[in-house]
Design an enzyme around this catalytic site. Sequence first.
Site, PDB file in Angstrom:
ATOM      1  N   TYR A  51       5.673  43.128  28.024  1.00  0.00           N
ATOM      2  CA  TYR A  51       6.679  42.655  28.630  1.00  0.00           C
ATOM      3  C   TYR A  51       7.550  41.142  28.979  1.00  0.00           C
ATOM      4  O   TYR A  51       8.585  41.865  29.515  1.00  0.00           O
ATOM      5  CB  TYR A  51       6.857  43.887  30.249  1.00  0.00           C
ATOM      6  CG  TYR A  51       5.894  44.981  30.435  1.00  0.00           C
ATOM      7  CD1 TYR A  51       6.118  45.301  28.993  1.00  0.00           C
ATOM      8  CD2 TYR A  51       5.324  45.341  31.161  1.00  0.00           C
ATOM      9  CE1 TYR A  51       4.836  47.201  28.930  1.00  0.00           C
ATOM     10  CE2 TYR A  51       4.793  47.392  30.703  1.00  0.00           C
ATOM     11  CZ  TYR A  51       5.134  47.907  29.891  1.00  0.00           C
ATOM     12  OH  TYR A  51       4.365  49.092  30.023  1.00  0.00           O
ATOM     13  N   HIS A 107      -3.181  47.818  24.475  1.00  0.00           N
ATOM     14  CA  HIS A 107      -1.573  48.669  24.821  1.00  0.00           C
ATOM     15  C   HIS A 107      -1.125  49.975  23.192  1.00  0.00           C
ATOM     16  O   HIS A 107      -0.920  50.624  23.693  1.00  0.00           O
ATOM     17  CB  HIS A 107      -0.049  47.511  24.820  1.00  0.00           C
ATOM     18  CG  HIS A 107       0.594  48.201  24.762  1.00  0.00           C
ATOM     19  ND1 HIS A 107       1.737  47.084  25.567  1.00  0.00           N
ATOM     20  CD2 HIS A 107       1.331  49.289  24.986  1.00  0.00           C
ATOM     21  CE1 HIS A 107       2.444  47.736  26.129  1.00  0.00           C
ATOM     22  NE2 HIS A 107       2.371  48.527  26.765  1.00  0.00           N
TER      23      HIS A 107
END
Length: 275
Positions: A51, A107
């Site tokens: 992010y 992830h």
Amino acid sequence: MANPTVIKLQDGNVMPQLGLGVWQASNEEVITAIQKALEVGYRSFDTAAAYKNEEGVGKALKNASVNREELFITTKLWNDDHNRPREALLDSLKKLQLDYIDLYLMHWPVPAIDHYVEAWKGMIELQKEGLIKSIGVCNFQIHHLQRLIDETGVTPVINQIELHPLMQQRQLHAWNATHKIQTESWSPLAQGGKGVFDQKVIRDLADKYGKTPAQIVIRWHLDSGLVVIPKSVTPSRIAENFDVWDFRLDKDELGEIAKLDQGKRLGPDPDQFGG
């Protein structure tokens, strides 16, 4: 108003059932968003190396007048770092200005590269060292999860997956539950509620309870036993998304929302993504 609920994970650690996601937010936006969220009552924040806003999260937490023990911080190991989880975690800790992470998630499995078992072994060691309290995964299908368990003997405590009324993943949710893996929903509002908020059942329940469609959908996640992390950087929406503790949906209402399932994936296919 009832107190915000918590979930006990299979490793004995406890996490808030509702948190704030910060995907697609800049470092500057994240600082303001977390400040507002802390005021409202959030204590769980979900970020990721990918992010590119861990530094903003770290600054916001550094300025917070809340004890570290009250906070629950999640970040994630990115696909490029499956062969270097230690370095990746230390980098995240530095950016977040933290001594430990409450929940570290892989992830994506990225089966094309096929390093996810080795990455998991590295995460297990980092947990033993105390740098991580709990370890889990995101976007893992049943066959990925089974392989982790078979090859390491360590089951993830969380599987964070795309889950919303249009993509309910009931088979995976049930499998997770059978293996004491807590399911956590990302994109819980189906990316802004498109195709969800205008459904008659959602509108009718919003009218019945005096709530917004977003609040109805968040309550659906909570009453379905899911951990949920709606993302927002808008102060009014951050507050709105947390104002869900004064009502519950009954079994019939949950069943009506269940009928909205279309198996409609908005994000990538975990078997294909990465590599």
